[in-house]
Every structure is written in C-alpha cells, then in structure tokens.
Design an enzyme around this catalytic site. Structure first.
Site, PDB file in Angstrom:
ATOM      1  N   HIS A  65      12.294  -8.688  12.080  1.00 28.86           N
ATOM      2  CA  HIS A  65      11.065  -8.090  11.548  1.00 28.86           C
ATOM      3  C   HIS A  65      10.006  -9.151  11.254  1.00 28.86           C
ATOM      4  O   HIS A  65       8.813  -8.910  11.433  1.00 28.86           O
ATOM      5  CB  HIS A  65      11.377  -7.262  10.306  1.00 28.86           C
ATOM      6  CG  HIS A  65      12.426  -6.217  10.545  1.00 28.86           C
ATOM      7  ND1 HIS A  65      13.766  -6.470  10.336  1.00 28.86           N
ATOM      8  CD2 HIS A  65      12.345  -4.950  11.004  1.00 28.86           C
ATOM      9  CE1 HIS A  65      14.464  -5.375  10.655  1.00 28.86           C
ATOM     10  NE2 HIS A  65      13.626  -4.442  11.055  1.00 28.86           N
ATOM     11  N   GLY A  66      10.460 -10.304  10.753  1.00 29.15           N
ATOM     12  CA  GLY A  66       9.503 -11.386  10.481  1.00 29.15           C
ATOM     13  C   GLY A  66       8.725 -11.774  11.731  1.00 29.15           C
ATOM     14  O   GLY A  66       7.483 -11.714  11.744  1.00 29.15           O
ATOM     15  N   HIS A 119      12.762   3.846   4.184  1.00 25.64           N
ATOM     16  CA  HIS A 119      13.143   2.460   3.961  1.00 25.64           C
ATOM     17  C   HIS A 119      12.553   1.993   2.620  1.00 25.64           C
ATOM     18  O   HIS A 119      11.524   2.509   2.182  1.00 25.64           O
ATOM     19  CB  HIS A 119      12.546   1.536   5.025  1.00 25.64           C
ATOM     20  CG  HIS A 119      12.858   1.890   6.436  1.00 25.64           C
ATOM     21  ND1 HIS A 119      14.134   1.915   6.945  1.00 25.64           N
ATOM     22  CD2 HIS A 119      12.046   2.199   7.493  1.00 25.64           C
ATOM     23  CE1 HIS A 119      14.092   2.227   8.230  1.00 25.64           C
ATOM     24  NE2 HIS A 119      12.841   2.414   8.585  1.00 25.64           N
ATOM     25  N   GLY A 140       9.719   0.345  19.122  1.00 24.31           N
ATOM     26  CA  GLY A 140      11.070   0.200  19.641  1.00 24.31           C
ATOM     27  C   GLY A 140      11.103  -0.612  20.920  1.00 24.31           C
ATOM     28  O   GLY A 140      12.159  -1.073  21.343  1.00 24.31           O
ATOM     29  N   THR A 156      10.514  12.842  17.131  1.00 23.46           N
ATOM     30  CA  THR A 156      10.099  12.447  15.782  1.00 23.46           C
ATOM     31  C   THR A 156       8.679  11.882  15.758  1.00 23.46           C
ATOM     32  O   THR A 156       7.842  12.314  14.950  1.00 23.46           O
ATOM     33  CB  THR A 156      11.084  11.406  15.221  1.00 23.46           C
ATOM     34  OG1 THR A 156      12.383  12.019  15.167  1.00 23.46           O
ATOM     35  CG2 THR A 156      10.685  10.948  13.833  1.00 23.46           C
ATOM     36  N   ILE A 157       8.390  10.928  16.619  1.00 23.70           N
ATOM     37  CA  ILE A 157       7.056  10.326  16.631  1.00 23.70           C
ATOM     38  C   ILE A 157       6.074  11.180  17.427  1.00 23.70           C
ATOM     39  O   ILE A 157       4.950  11.454  16.989  1.00 23.70           O
ATOM     40  CB  ILE A 157       7.117   8.895  17.225  1.00 23.70           C
ATOM     41  CG1 ILE A 157       7.998   7.984  16.356  1.00 23.70           C
ATOM     42  CG2 ILE A 157       5.710   8.308  17.385  1.00 23.70           C
ATOM     43  CD1 ILE A 157       7.509   7.792  14.935  1.00 23.70           C
ATOM     44  N   ARG A 179      16.951   2.937   5.958  1.00 27.12           N
ATOM     45  CA  ARG A 179      17.629   4.228   6.076  1.00 27.12           C
ATOM     46  C   ARG A 179      18.404   4.190   7.400  1.00 27.12           C
ATOM     47  O   ARG A 179      17.922   3.673   8.392  1.00 27.12           O
ATOM     48  CB  ARG A 179      16.639   5.375   6.035  1.00 27.12           C
ATOM     49  CG  ARG A 179      15.699   5.511   7.250  1.00 27.12           C
ATOM     50  CD  ARG A 179      16.309   6.240   8.393  1.00 27.12           C
ATOM     51  NE  ARG A 179      15.510   6.301   9.594  1.00 27.12           N
ATOM     52  CZ  ARG A 179      15.595   5.416  10.583  1.00 27.12           C
ATOM     53  NH1 ARG A 179      16.391   4.378  10.507  1.00 27.12           N
ATOM     54  NH2 ARG A 179      14.877   5.585  11.687  1.00 27.12           N
ATOM     55  N   CYS A 193       7.894   0.937  12.341  1.00 31.63           N
ATOM     56  CA  CYS A 193       7.627   1.414  10.981  1.00 31.63           C
ATOM     57  C   CYS A 193       7.747   0.284   9.964  1.00 31.63           C
ATOM     58  O   CYS A 193       6.856   0.099   9.130  1.00 31.63           O
ATOM     59  CB  CYS A 193       8.547   2.573  10.617  1.00 31.63           C
ATOM     60  SG  CYS A 193      10.314   2.270  10.882  1.00 31.63           S
ATOM     61  N   ASN A 194       8.833  -0.468  10.025  1.00 34.29           N
ATOM     62  CA  ASN A 194       9.001  -1.543   9.055  1.00 34.29           C
ATOM     63  C   ASN A 194       7.916  -2.611   9.221  1.00 34.29           C
ATOM     64  O   ASN A 194       7.379  -3.108   8.229  1.00 34.29           O
ATOM     65  CB  ASN A 194      10.388  -2.184   9.204  1.00 34.29           C
ATOM     66  CG  ASN A 194      11.455  -1.378   8.493  1.00 34.29           C
ATOM     67  OD1 ASN A 194      11.321  -1.100   7.304  1.00 34.29           O
ATOM     68  ND2 ASN A 194      12.507  -0.999   9.199  1.00 34.29           N
ATOM     69  N   GLN A 207       9.743   6.162   7.510  1.00 34.40           N
ATOM     70  CA  GLN A 207       9.926   5.700   8.887  1.00 34.40           C
ATOM     71  C   GLN A 207       9.423   6.705   9.922  1.00 34.40           C
ATOM     72  O   GLN A 207       9.041   6.317  11.020  1.00 34.40           O
ATOM     73  CB  GLN A 207      11.402   5.402   9.146  1.00 34.40           C
ATOM     74  CG  GLN A 207      12.316   6.623   9.322  1.00 34.40           C
ATOM     75  CD  GLN A 207      12.756   7.248   8.007  1.00 34.40           C
ATOM     76  OE1 GLN A 207      12.452   6.739   6.931  1.00 34.40           O
ATOM     77  NE2 GLN A 207      13.479   8.348   8.082  1.00 34.40           N
TER      78      GLN A 207
END
Lengths: 344, 344, 344, 344
Positions: free
Chosen positions: B196-197, B222, B113, B14-15, B171, B143-144, B304
């Site tokens: 994520h923060g 997302h 990741g 994917t990436i 997603r 991504c996020n 994403q």
C-alpha cells in the site's frame, strides 16, 4: 531440600485454572487449593483434578452441595494454609482482595487487569525478573504487555531499541465469553497512544514506545504489528529470526509450515497437546519479519489466555526464592510446562 | 453547452453498479450501458434502473432470455457508442480488457486491483487531479490507497509530512462475498512493508511512507491506524480536526454522536440514505485523533465498497475536460452524489 | 494373542491425524504410517509423534527434504505393509483412491464425504456394528449422520421411533479453514429434505426421517434441533436424560454446569485434555430436552472434527475381527481414547 | 377529507426511527415528534429529517444543547399533541410507559418485546387486522412472530394448516449492537418448544404450532426452517410459490437471481434503495421450498430490524379508522413505503 512453596489460586477461571495446573506441575511448589464463586463445569474440573475447592465472594454452599461438589472451606480458610496466593479474580476485584491477603499475611500475585499500584512491582520474567525478589505483592503484566515485554527483552539486549511502535489488533472476547461482541465490525481504542506502552514501561522504564489498539471480532489470539528502530542493527532479517529462535518463550514458524495466521497457530497448539491447547510462547513468523536497515518490522501473535501462565510461575519463584535467577527459573518452569523449543 | 461524456461501465458488481449510479447522476455525463456475464439480482437491478444491459466475457444470451432480462448487445457493441469505459471487472481481468478498449479507441479507467502499469497515470482526486488531464488510460487507486492518499493530501498541504506509518486492519470480504473467510482469526499480510505504501507513492512520489496490514473477520470497513510525523505541526489536535472537517470527502464524528466503531459508522450511513448505504468519505473520530508535538496519531475507517466512486467520476471529468480543476470537479461530483459535509 | 491389525492412514489432516492418534492408542492395532502431500506443521507433528511419513498424490520429495522431514516412501509402499487403510483424504478423493486400495489388496475405510456406493456398507458403531463384519470396504458415515445415528440407536432401542425431524445448524468451516466463509450471514441448504436423512437410512433403513440444514458462521460445532415422535414414550423427560447418560458416546450437561452453548462445550473439552481438545461424544443438555407426550424435542451438539474417530476404530475392529461385538468394541475403544462417562 | 392521525414515536432507535420515517410517508398520518434519551448520530438524523425532538426518561437537556440539537420539550408535552403513540422503547420499558400513555389519554402501540398482556390485542396485518379495530392499546408482535404469522395467513387461507413446525435460526445482534455476542458459536434456546409458537397463537388461536430456536453469530437476518402439514395440499411446489408471489409482503427469489443466503438478500435490499436498506417482506426462495404430498418444507428469511414497520402503520390505521379493511390498508401502506411486488 527446601520446603515447597504452598500456593493458593483465588479464582478458577480463564487464568486461574491454568495457573493451578502449572503450579501443580512444579516440583518446588504445592497447590493447596483453588476458589470458585458458583458451581460450573470448571468447578467440577478442579474437583476431578484433585484440587481442594474453597468458596469465595458470595458463593452459596448449598449450590455446591446440590451440584455434588465437595467444598473444603472458604477463601479465608485457604489463605491460612499458604505462603502465597495468585489472584486470578476478574479485573478490579483483585484490588479489593488485597486487604484480605494483607490481613492473612500472605504474599500475593495480581494479574495485569489491575492497576500497577496494586503491587510493589510489575513483573515479566524475561524483562525484570529480579524486580520481584523478596517482594510481597507483585503484579504480572497483562497478556499484551507480556508479549511486548518479551520481545523488547530479546531485541534490546542484543541490538538496543531506539524506538518501538506497535499496533495491537486485539481479540474481542475469549472463546467461551459468548456474551461479548462485536460480531461484525472493528472498534478503535480511543486512547492515543494506548495504555499498553506505559504498561511496558513498568518493566522497561527507559523504553521509548508508542502503541495503538483496535478490537476485532475473533476469539483466538491478539496480533501485534511491530515497527522497531534498532540502535545497533544486525546484518539482516535472518539474525533476528535466529535470536527469536534462541530465546525462551518464542515460537518461530517457517514458511513451509503453512501457518497463515492465528487459526493455524491454534491448530498447531491443539496438536501439540498442552493443557487447554495453550500457546504460551510469543508467535513469530519468518515470512512476517523484515529488517530494513535499522527498521525492523514484525508480526507477533499472542495467546491471551495462556501467555502469562509461565510468568506467574516465575513470579512465585522470584518472590519466594531470593537466590534463583531468571535463566534458571525460566528453564525450570518451561521444562515442567512442556514448552518445546522451536526446531532450529 | 458541451456534449455529455458518453460512458460505459464494464462489469456491474460491487464497484460497477455504484459507478453506474454515480455517472447517471452527473449532469455532464451520460451512462450508455453496463455489462454483465450472467443473470442475477444485480443484472435485474440494472434493467429496472433503465441501464441498457450488454453481455461480456462468456455470457450466454439464452440465460438472460430465460431470466427475462433484455439484452442490448455485447461489450464490443457498447464500446462503439462511448467516449470512455470504466472497467469494473474483477482484479486482473481489467488488464486483459485493455486491448479491447485500445482496439475500440475509447478512453478507459481501471480500478486499483490492477497494477499501475495498466495505465498512463494512477489517480486520486485530492492528490493528483491534474495527472489525469488528457490521458487515455487512467487507474483509480484502490480503496485503501484512496483513503490514505486523501489524508496525505490534507495533511501534507497544510503542515508537511515528514513520515507516515499506517497499519491497515482490513475487512476480509465484502458483505455479499459469502464464500470468503476467515470466520474466526487474524491473518497477517506477509509483505513488509505492505504494497500500500508504494501504491500511495504512485500519487505522492516523494512521500516517505511505510504500511503494514492484517486481515480480520469483518465485512463492513477497513480501519487505518495512522502515525504521521508532521513537518510544521499545528498547535493542537483541534487544528487537525478542523482541517479534516473542512476537507471534502471526510466525515468527522464527535464524541456525542456515540459512534464507537465501524458498526455505528455503517448505521449512520444507512440512515443517511445514499444508494447502497454508502460511506464515500474517509471517517475520522475526534476522540480517535491525538497530536503529540509533531506526532499525529489517528484512526480512519474506509468503506471499501464505495470510497473510490467519487474518484472514478472525477477521473472521467479530468480525462475528458482539460479545463476543469480539482476543486470544481470535486464540488460538482459531491453535490451530485449527495455527500453532505460534516456539521461544524 | 492375536496379531495386531496393521493400519495405514492415508491423509493426515483434520480426520487423519485424529484417526492416527486413536489407532496408536489401541492395544490390538498398530499404526504403520501416514501420508501427506506437502510439508506443513501437521506433517512435522506426525514425524514428532514417530509416525512414519509417506508421500501421496503429487507430493514432491524435495519439498519434504527442504523442510527436514524424513520420508519413508510413497503411499504404494505403505499399502504393501498393512492390512487396512483408513482413507482420510479430502471429499471425493477417497473414491479415486479405491482402485489403489483394491490393487494393493488391502481393506479400506472411507469417510462420510464419499458417496455410500464407495463401500459395501455404511457404518455406525451404535447403529449397525455387525454390518461391517468381514467387509473389505466400509464407509464411516459423516459427522452429522454419525451424531443422528447414535441418537436414533439409543431412542429406537428403548422406545421406538415413529418419526424423526431434525434441523441441522451447521458450522461453516473447521477452525483452521481460514479461507471459507461466510463471515456474516446464514446460508440455507437448498435441498429439501436434506441428504442427511437418507444418509441416516444407510444405517437404519426403516427409519422415517426428514432433515433440513442451514450453514452459519462458526467453526466450533454443529447443533441439531431434533423433534422425535416416540412409539412407546416413557413417563417423562428425566427418563430420556437417564438413557442418554447411560449410553456410550453421549455427554449430558446439567444446568449447574453453566454450559450455554457450543463455546462452553469446547471450553469443557479443552479442560478435559483429550488430544486436540476433542469432544467425541454427542452433547445433550438437560435443559435442552423436553418430552411432551410422545413428542421429544432436544438439541444435540456435534463436534465435526472428532465425532467419527471412535467410529473409525470400531470399524477397523469389526472388519478384521468377526468375533467381536459392538458393546465390547465400543468399550475397548472408549477406554483407550479416554472418553469419560458423564457423572450420574 | 378526514383529519390526519397525529402520531408520536417514543424511542428513536432501531424500530422507532423506521416507524417515524414510515409514518411521515403516509398521507393519512402526521408525525408530531419523536423522543430520545441522549444525543447521538440518530438524534441528529431526527433533527435533520425535521422531526421535532422530545426528551424521554432521564435525558439531560444540557447534553442536547451541548450537541447543538434543538429540543421541543419532554415526552409528556409530546403526548398532549397526539392521538396515538408508537412505543419503540427497549424491551420491558414499554410496559412501564403504559401508565404514561393511559394518563395522557392517547392510544398506544407496543412492540413484540412486551408481553401480550400489555395490550388489548396482539396484531398482524395479514393475520388478524380487524382485531385492532377501535382498540386503545395494541401490540404488534415481534419480528419472528410477524414472519411466521404472515406465512400462516397465506397458507392457512388457501390450503389449511394441520400442523406447523419451525426452527428459528436467530441473528444474535443487530448490526450496530457491537457489544453483543457470540462471536463464534451456537447458543440453543433452552425453552422447548420456544415461546414463538404461543406468540403466533395470539394471532391464530387455533393453530397447531411448535417452534424451536438457536442463536447464531450474524447480524443480518433470522432464517426460519419451516415444515408445514397442509390440510388440502395443492398439486405441487409451484402452486405454493405462486401463492407467495401473489401475497403482499413476500419476496420470492428465483434461482437465476443467485441469492444464496442472507448476505445476498441484504445486498439486494441495498440496491433497492428503501431507507436503511430495509427488507420488510418475508423472503422465500423457489429453490428453498418443496412440497412433498401434504408436507411443505420451506425457508424464509426475516429482516429483524424492519419487518414490523408496515405492521405498525397498519395497526395505527386499524385502531383509528374503523371502516378500513386489511386489504385496503396493506395496499396503502405498501404503496407509500415503496414495497415493490416481486416480478411474476
């Protein structure tokens, strides 16, 4: 012994069929009849359950005759026999029905799909039970608002709420609404903050609250992501868990129960055996709650189809019995509905 | 003219396949090869695109021969020919690859990741471009986190951010990940606040931010639901819209465009014609943004699969060219990638 | 009165919890215990229902103690107390359990996820009831095969089946299997014809049948699209409808019931009130059946979670009571399970 | 050199925007303009692509002006400038437009959502190319019918078709149709056999064919499950694979490509890079095809959004150029559209 409250349910769909069952289970209420606009498997269920069936809207008697479904009359006939009608017709139709109820001189309960000005008061059992005392027209707030109001009631009573933020991740359709999408995608609700916050303030007028919403492709439950600033916070997360466990109409899942999300909540509900596999309680997860100083974060799942059912029962009682209080009514309702309290 | 940076892409999924295409479009970079562990339609695409194919992991040469896919060697052979490798292997495999890259003496970029300690710096082009200058190992955040960091960069530069809250509606799977669910349901992420923060703070160490997350059954994008308290707020929502329209890697949709949610965003992307119908920009809606005093609410959608692609390109440039600055690199990257700016 | 058959259920998941409930409802059977490998909301349900809980596999007693779930012993202890065990462990684990059952000297029923050679006979109540008479190891065929076998039984008895073709549109995951996909897409089953046809022939060895299958993103039910060439066809579609209405374990929906597809079937089931809102009958639609000469086309929906439950009960009875016949057992089972017959 | 055919596209939605792009790529055609009824991101795409934009239906010029979208006139103005119009308006609207086209004296192509009597002939390029020669009104059959007709054309030409059975597993909505469901469930099409068989016979009047259909919750592609009885069957499955590989507008996937279903087909398409990541070919799998004597079973996936696009182009050519034959037109169309042939 006081006479039972004679109740009609106008509309026998997602909400109406549940309210009818719930009324039929109360010892102080009597279900006089329900209405339908066309024959269907749901109309047959009413007949099989022994609920007299009346026609509403543009229902054609011949259609019901062809389906072998006996009909007892029209909504107007039904209203003559009751003290109170629970309006469970589709959104916005309730308002149009108000004149009918007024003309018949019956009390009426409306659902949260109507605007608040349809009634004299908006209602949530844990939140503002006494606001319905003696009222003729009452509105039970929507599923999302009910879920929020219950949680506000618990937390504000114990620790005070400085401010409430919630993102509502909403199910796009009920399980049998097979025409509604989206099938794949997320739809933001372009109203910022969303109308849910003001709706909670019909129950808690002083509350500082801001809500946002998105719609996602699932049919099972809504999930609320809450961030609450408490005024007098307790020592830790465990205190909040304890409070939710002690509150009526909350179900707290422990980690060992392996309830990962709404699919497992509904599986739990199916195994519990309430009608329609309903989950009338706010669902909270121990692992999904965290108190960080005065900041409380927690998820709650809300079963959009059934969460307002006990509230409708309490509203009937509050409107027709000025001497009953919230605690007694809630306990009576929940006992009749089989809402087990979570294990300690 | 300076020599082109010679780049390998380890992992062509994917990436990786997107990074490979993006590198191939840059005038100051040269794609030397990509790796694959088994033959597939994606391996064939690499061959058809003229990207030399190398084997990685436990790839069996005979499988590639049987599929008629020519192979140029193994990852170890590829690393000898390059200045830098972009690691696009599955989550956690990147860390294991680090020794390989160190042994080969090549610079390396890891994806989000991996944990942040895999690299000397975490990177976002708008957020902390210069942090990658001269580094040997850099991690492009997920991504996020990339989506959040870009928005933080825009808002904090202009008006200062007092506090940021975001609920990430994620997603559940990428479009071709057909084994992953849920099919029907919402899964809360039982980590409060979510990781994520803290990940955004690898880019903006001083930022006050709290994030929460749920997983929903969609494959497209997302959606972030943001509530930002600004330090020196502008006069109104329109100022914020203007700022996002002026920023690189943002696409703002106007109401007349009738983009209701992520399904329409991706339909827009399909019509625009970038490879894989990618949407590398943060997506913001005029109708989905509201400034209320110092409180800014806005939705943003994050693709994403592709949002980190331009960041990988900028990271390559920052690491290998100490004289380039963020603005120049971003402009060069975006021009090469065909990222059109939103209409004013 | 004969002694009750003492039954264990090994595995208390999707199938096991339903079989346990069903056994507990039979007047000629006694549920001695169920097994679980880890604590969960389902394990708690067993305890709440009063089903003695035994440990299986690598279950850790400490985990159950921590969850407050009382444990009566291990599977080996349970097997000593019973005449028969219903194996409801995950696919392929059943075969491994066979030795355990053999060593314990108990009869055993396996599910359709096991290969047919795990048992002496494959079983379907309407199809080959007597094949289980006196057997020690019997396999109840899978949900799809059960659905097909029932329909074959009805049609072949009345009109003879020249050839049967069916495309099975399969649900991808059960409602609570939230890790399984696909979320968006159709996956053909690359086995042509599919294994379901041969599996039906374990019940009807002479049947000419060819099946194909695809997997689709839904959790509710499978749908079979059948094309049957009849040997001695009746006059019209109405005769076939009448036959299905008269057969046990079929539910035929009339057009006026407005059951458009599997979402409405499950809504009907929720309103009927069987445990887990199960739909143990083959579902057929009047509007979805057409006889054209000797060619019969019809859809049937199959509730994968529950359709084999009455078959397990009948298998227990057939194995342990050589004098019972199919009709008597089916009637007894269905009465105990509350399977209402469709209205005429 | 002959004058180019001057073409209008009425409706610039799912089909229209693709036809417009396809016309623009043909050396013997000229796209004169497209129509839109309201501003949207798609209308802007037309403008950005340089396609003159005309208004249709009740489109309000002020809306387009407010959106900054230049407008060249109304559909009536457009029709005066063209030889032929491709009607890509919503289902059933095409029929209403026929009078408009007749009045303007232009040739017209309708889509498969219209009934066959809207035109003089129904059309499929591989099936009955010459039927469109010289016609003024032609209907390109629907996506499902096109997919079936292509496969019929290949198999009947080589081996003769005794009988064709197909179950159509249909996607419920296109990717951007976010209002359509179902989200979770299967809806049988209560028409037995379905209308698709008769629609195929508008191309192959002598064909014996029976089709059935279900609707499932996915947006990507339809899947057809075919069972074909061949008249003069070849020796084995490999011969059929070879025939499909040799035919235009078929893409056969080999097992090593790891294309498990429609999610991976669309991922392949995204990587190939045609506009909108389209997949205009019938998709067949080697592993999903089996010849058993004269009985051929095979799956094919059909991209509902794009499969009719090359057929529209061929129809334009057949109607306006009486000397062109099917092979030449198909080759010219496919070359212009970038439809690569599958590797041998």
């Amino acid at each position: 012994m006081a006479a039972k409250v004679r109740v009609a349910v106008n509309g026998y769909g997602t909400i109406g069929k549940r309210v009818a069952d719930a009324v039929a289970r109360q010892s102080d209420m009597e279900l006089i009849g329900v209405t339908k606009t066309r024959p269907s498997f749901e109309a047959r269920r009413a007949v099989d359950a022994g609920y007299p069936l009346y026609l509403a809207g543009d229902a054609a008697p011949a259609d019901f005759a062809a389906a072998g479904l006996p009909v007892a009359g029209r909504i107007e006939d039904l209203l003559k026999q009751v003290d109170l009608v629970v309006d469970a017709s589709p959104d916005k139709v309730g308002k149009a029905n108000a004149d009918l109820y007024r003309a018949a001189g019956v009390r009426a309960i409306f659902q949260g799909g109507e605007k608040s000005d349809v009634a004299e008061a908006s209602f949530n059992a844990l939140g503002n039970f006494s606001a319905a005392h003696g009222k003729r027209f009452v509105r039970v707030v929507s599923c999302n608002t009910t879920g929020l109001a219950r949680a506000v009631a618990v937390l504000s009573a114990k620790w005070g709420v400085e401010h409430w933020e919630a993102t509502l991740v909403r199910r796009a359709a009920d399980p049998a609404e097979s025409k509604r999408g989206p099938i794949n995608g997320i739809l933001p609700t372009f109203q910022l903050p969303s109308h849910h916050g003001p709706d909670v303030r019909t129950i808690f007028p002083e509350l500082s609250i801001a809500t946002t919403a998105v719609v996602v492709p699932t049919t099972l439950m809504h999930v609320h992501v809450n961030h609450v600033r408490l005024r007098r916070p307790p020592a830790g997360s465990a205190d909040v868990i304890t409070a939710f466990r002690a509150a009526p109409r909350f179900r707290v899942f422990a980690p060992w129960e392996h309830v990962d999300g709404t699919p497992q909540v509904m599986e739990f509900a199916r195994g519990r055996g309430l009608p329609f596999n309903d989950m009338m309680e706010n669902v909270v997860w121990e692992a999904g709650l965290k108190l960080d100083g005065a900041d409380l974060y927690f998820f709650q799942a809300i079963h959009q189809e059934s969460i307002v059912i006990p509230e409708n029962i309490d509203a009937i009682r509050a409107m027709t019995n000025p001497s009953v209080d919230a605690g007694a009514s809630i306990a009576q309702t929940d006992r009749a509905l089989g809402l087990a309290r979570a294990p300690a």
